[in-house]
Design an enzyme around this catalytic site. Sequence first.
Site, PDB file in Angstrom:
ATOM      1  N   SER B   9       0.869  -1.184   0.000  1.00  0.00           N
ATOM      2  CA  SER B   9       0.000   0.000   0.000  1.00  0.00           C
ATOM      3  C   SER B   9       0.903   1.230   0.000  1.00  0.00           C
ATOM      4  O   SER B   9       1.873   1.262  -0.768  1.00  0.00           O
ATOM      5  CB  SER B   9      -0.918  -0.064   1.216  1.00  0.00           C
ATOM      6  OG  SER B   9      -1.842   0.989   1.202  1.00  0.00           O
ATOM      7  N   HIS B  36      -2.924  -1.485  -2.972  1.00  0.00           N
ATOM      8  CA  HIS B  36      -4.027  -0.557  -2.710  1.00  0.00           C
ATOM      9  C   HIS B  36      -3.921   0.617  -3.673  1.00  0.00           C
ATOM     10  O   HIS B  36      -2.832   1.163  -3.886  1.00  0.00           O
ATOM     11  CB  HIS B  36      -3.974  -0.055  -1.273  1.00  0.00           C
ATOM     12  CG  HIS B  36      -4.279  -1.122  -0.274  1.00  0.00           C
ATOM     13  ND1 HIS B  36      -4.101  -0.966   1.078  1.00  0.00           N
ATOM     14  CD2 HIS B  36      -4.767  -2.380  -0.428  1.00  0.00           C
ATOM     15  CE1 HIS B  36      -4.475  -2.075   1.710  1.00  0.00           C
ATOM     16  NE2 HIS B  36      -4.859  -2.951   0.810  1.00  0.00           N
ATOM     17  N   ASP B 130      -4.212  -4.760   6.304  1.00  0.00           N
ATOM     18  CA  ASP B 130      -4.564  -5.664   5.211  1.00  0.00           C
ATOM     19  C   ASP B 130      -3.319  -6.456   4.805  1.00  0.00           C
ATOM     20  O   ASP B 130      -2.231  -5.901   4.682  1.00  0.00           O
ATOM     21  CB  ASP B 130      -5.093  -4.861   4.020  1.00  0.00           C
ATOM     22  CG  ASP B 130      -5.749  -5.743   2.973  1.00  0.00           C
ATOM     23  OD1 ASP B 130      -6.242  -6.825   3.336  1.00  0.00           O
ATOM     24  OD2 ASP B 130      -5.772  -5.339   1.795  1.00  0.00           O
TER      25      ASP B 130
END
Lengths: 275, 186
Positions: B9, B36, B130
């Site tokens: 991310s 992401h 995540d």
Amino acid sequence: MDEVLNISEEDFRRIVSAVRTASKVDLIHYEPLLLCHRFERFMQMQGYSSVSVLIEKIMQDRVFVDILLNRIRVQTTEMFRDPQMWRELDQNVFPRLKGESVIKIWVPDVCGDDELNTLLIMLDRNDLLSKSMVYATSAYAKVLADVKIGQIDAKKLEISLDNYSRLEPNGSIEGYFERLDKYTCFSSKLLSNVIFIERSLIFDNPPDKGFNLVLFRNRALNYSQYTRKSIIEKLYKSMIIGGYFILGIGENLKGLEQVTNFVSMSKTENIFRKL
Amino acid sequence: MLGVVIGGSAGSFPIVTNILAALPKNYPYPLFLCLHRLKHVRTGFVEALSLKSALPIHEPHDREQVLPGHVYLAPANYHMYITTSGTCISLSTEEVVNHSRPSIDITFCSAAKTFGSKCVGILLSGANKDGALGCKAIKDAGATVIVQAPDECQVRTMTLAAMKATTVDFVFSSHQIISYLQKLNG
């Protein structure tokens, strides 16, 4: 930290079989990979760590099965998802439909209100709503009932308004929502233009024929390869020559060339026209 | 077949670019990237990653075939699964997981199920948890989990969450990750 749940293929088959026995709903038509993940997620959310306990509950409690079936259904995500697609419809599809005396539109396999409500707003903005016959079908009466009520989740509404601002930076769709004390409702006036019919996309015939537009974005993702093919063939046959068919941007028509004859109108937005 | 899954991310983009730039054209394994990204920005990501990469990079369609030496980048606003046979990609519009769609947990858990012990999961810099559960799934399947060294990460939340969730096999700098992937022999 959550635990990793991993349902084996054998356990997956046992759950599908239990659901079939308890409810007569056959999940064999759905994409097994996604369905298995939906079961895993459901078990996680409900605190089940054993498939056997889940199966026992399925066999004993019909209300529980309905809850399970409702939770494993994949919703659409938000209104005005992929604003570019809606812009494409606005600029290149709706103007071509203006000459029709009646515009027949089908939103099959409705699983939430997002796509339908977005479509209604776009038709209204284009002065096409009064001549449109919009069919919304689902195999689940409760889904249709919820969509008819039009209640909108606050968070979802916020995301949807943001999406809309990307389509129309200076526009507003606030007028399509009725802000009540505790929640917000989508315009009942617009919803009154929709013909809601409880109908299975897999087993039943289309609600009508001669559709000018079929909006089927991201729904085919949830079906098995075989079922997806037969569904899209059914949708194709329900359309007029020259009718528009729309898939999600992550989908394509590969493998369906023998049962359909579409030409791409927009490769990036997945808008097709029946030849 | 062996599969490599990479998640990241905030702060992961330069590392991913460097990894892809260092792998040879005939790399024998498929790579799955779950990064992401902004849901409204659909173009430019593949192009940017492709600038220095010898490997073809795709944003796959649903049911796209998986080929060795190809890179599959999870498309914006879709979750990306790898089918149990390892031959195809499946996409989904399920609800966001850890505020993310695509979710690294979903891709990693799917890879663990598909590739079993023949999987390498690599988690890079990022600002939420995540990927932690996905790393645990990969580890539980008997496969290898690598996290970027938290000290090197622009944002260390993601890698620390993974290290808390499971016993990772390696905590590597980006140079070590590249070297590992270059020598990887499934």
